[in-house]
Design a protein around this motif. Sequence first.
Motif, PDB file in Angstrom:
ATOM      1  N   ALA A 164      -3.688 -16.707   9.845  1.00  0.00           N
ATOM      2  CA  ALA A 164      -4.261 -15.976   8.709  1.00  0.00           C
ATOM      3  C   ALA A 164      -3.806 -14.527   8.766  1.00  0.00           C
ATOM      4  N   THR A 165      -3.471 -13.973   7.615  1.00  0.00           N
ATOM      5  CA  THR A 165      -3.092 -12.573   7.569  1.00  0.00           C
ATOM      6  C   THR A 165      -4.324 -11.699   7.336  1.00  0.00           C
ATOM      7  N   SER A 166      -4.197 -10.433   7.664  1.00  0.00           N
ATOM      8  CA  SER A 166      -5.212  -9.417   7.353  1.00  0.00           C
ATOM      9  C   SER A 166      -4.579  -8.421   6.402  1.00  0.00           C
ATOM     10  N   SER A 167      -5.149  -8.262   5.206  1.00  0.00           N
ATOM     11  CA  SER A 167      -4.563  -7.329   4.240  1.00  0.00           C
ATOM     12  C   SER A 167      -4.554  -5.908   4.781  1.00  0.00           C
ATOM     13  N   ALA A 168      -5.624  -5.521   5.476  1.00  0.00           N
ATOM     14  CA  ALA A 168      -5.708  -4.163   6.003  1.00  0.00           C
ATOM     15  C   ALA A 168      -4.637  -3.922   7.057  1.00  0.00           C
ATOM     16  N   ALA A 169      -4.442  -4.900   7.959  1.00  0.00           N
ATOM     17  CA  ALA A 169      -3.444  -4.741   9.013  1.00  0.00           C
ATOM     18  C   ALA A 169      -2.034  -4.754   8.447  1.00  0.00           C
ATOM     19  N   VAL A 170      -1.755  -5.669   7.519  1.00  0.00           N
ATOM     20  CA  VAL A 170      -0.432  -5.716   6.906  1.00  0.00           C
ATOM     21  C   VAL A 170      -0.153  -4.407   6.173  1.00  0.00           C
ATOM     22  N   ALA A 171      -1.144  -3.915   5.430  1.00  0.00           N
ATOM     23  CA  ALA A 171      -0.972  -2.667   4.693  1.00  0.00           C
ATOM     24  C   ALA A 171      -0.617  -1.522   5.637  1.00  0.00           C
ATOM     25  N   GLU A 172      -1.323  -1.435   6.760  1.00  0.00           N
ATOM     26  CA  GLU A 172      -1.069  -0.338   7.696  1.00  0.00           C
ATOM     27  C   GLU A 172       0.334  -0.429   8.273  1.00  0.00           C
ATOM     28  N   VAL A 173       0.761  -1.635   8.613  1.00  0.00           N
ATOM     29  CA  VAL A 173       2.107  -1.817   9.160  1.00  0.00           C
ATOM     30  C   VAL A 173       3.164  -1.423   8.140  1.00  0.00           C
ATOM     31  N   LEU A 174       2.874  -1.664   6.865  1.00  0.00           N
ATOM     32  CA  LEU A 174       3.826  -1.331   5.809  1.00  0.00           C
ATOM     33  C   LEU A 174       3.737   0.123   5.351  1.00  0.00           C
ATOM     34  N   GLY A 175       2.809   0.870   5.936  1.00  0.00           N
ATOM     35  CA  GLY A 175       2.697   2.284   5.606  1.00  0.00           C
ATOM     36  C   GLY A 175       1.759   2.595   4.465  1.00  0.00           C
ATOM     37  N   HIS A 176       0.854   1.664   4.158  1.00  0.00           N
ATOM     38  CA  HIS A 176      -0.081   1.858   3.065  1.00  0.00           C
ATOM     39  C   HIS A 176      -1.511   1.759   3.582  1.00  0.00           C
ATOM     40  N   SER A 177      -2.460   2.069   2.725  1.00  0.00           N
ATOM     41  CA  SER A 177      -3.872   1.876   3.065  1.00  0.00           C
ATOM     42  C   SER A 177      -4.351   0.566   2.466  1.00  0.00           C
ATOM     43  N   ASP A 178      -5.498   0.098   2.950  1.00  0.00           N
ATOM     44  CA  ASP A 178      -6.090  -1.126   2.412  1.00  0.00           C
ATOM     45  C   ASP A 178      -6.650  -0.826   1.024  1.00  0.00           C
TER      46      ASP A 178
END
Length: 280
Positions: free
Chosen positions: A63-77
Amino acid sequence: MTAPQRPSPGARRRETDERAAAAADRAAVLRALHRPGDPLVLPNVWDAASARAVEAAGFPAVATSSAAVAEVLGHSDGEATPVEEMLDAIARIVRAVSTPVTADLERGYGMAPAELVERLFATGAVGCNLEDSVPGTGTLVDAGRQTDFIAEIRDAAREAGVDVVLNARIDTFIHGTGTPAERLAEAIRRARLYVAAGADCVFPIFVTEPDAIRELVQQAGGPVNILFVPATPPLAELAALGVARVSFGAGTHRAVQAHLAGMLTRIASGADPYSRLEER
């Protein structure tokens, strides 16, 4: 030089049908893993490497985490990530593992149900989380409106030939109003509506009180997902309460980041950054 031959329409159709059948099989596997009392445990991931680590540890789904993916991509949740970047990240995660993948899509990034289903399946994911508050504001969406949204996604998925596993997040415990008892009652009301609309599982995020979890399990009308945070009962107790799915959200990523921060502090001070690892 002879130009490469393009697949015939019939061949393309067969390939599409084969992909849909394979996705349907993965969705069926993911759905079957939701067993009350024997929960599907999902340490959420943020990239291909973390997804491979989860699979290697023996977990049957990712399962992915939107907050974690966003942070890795340089964005906020809060749907601040451009949808193309989020979907590309999910696709990379899907390609990295052989287990079914369910994606955290917040509230759908503004996509209409048919588009959401089409683009989700294009990534290879066969499940998704959808929350019932407005990202970035925390305003609860009207329950009837969210019920219609879930029903439309369910219909679009069946039309596409892949019955996506829908995990309907319920945000009354973080964005609702009233007493704890009133928030619980509203969570139960929404859970029943969402299950009736086609949700496979409901996710009352940040409920940690055992009695409230038990009440939700008994009254929701379908499998219940609990977010594991420091105040949550142990996994064995959650199983005994009848929980069907346990997520870790962005907690796994935050723990990794905290570990990295500790290593960096030791490196900056001239200490051996690996000594504490060897002691464990």
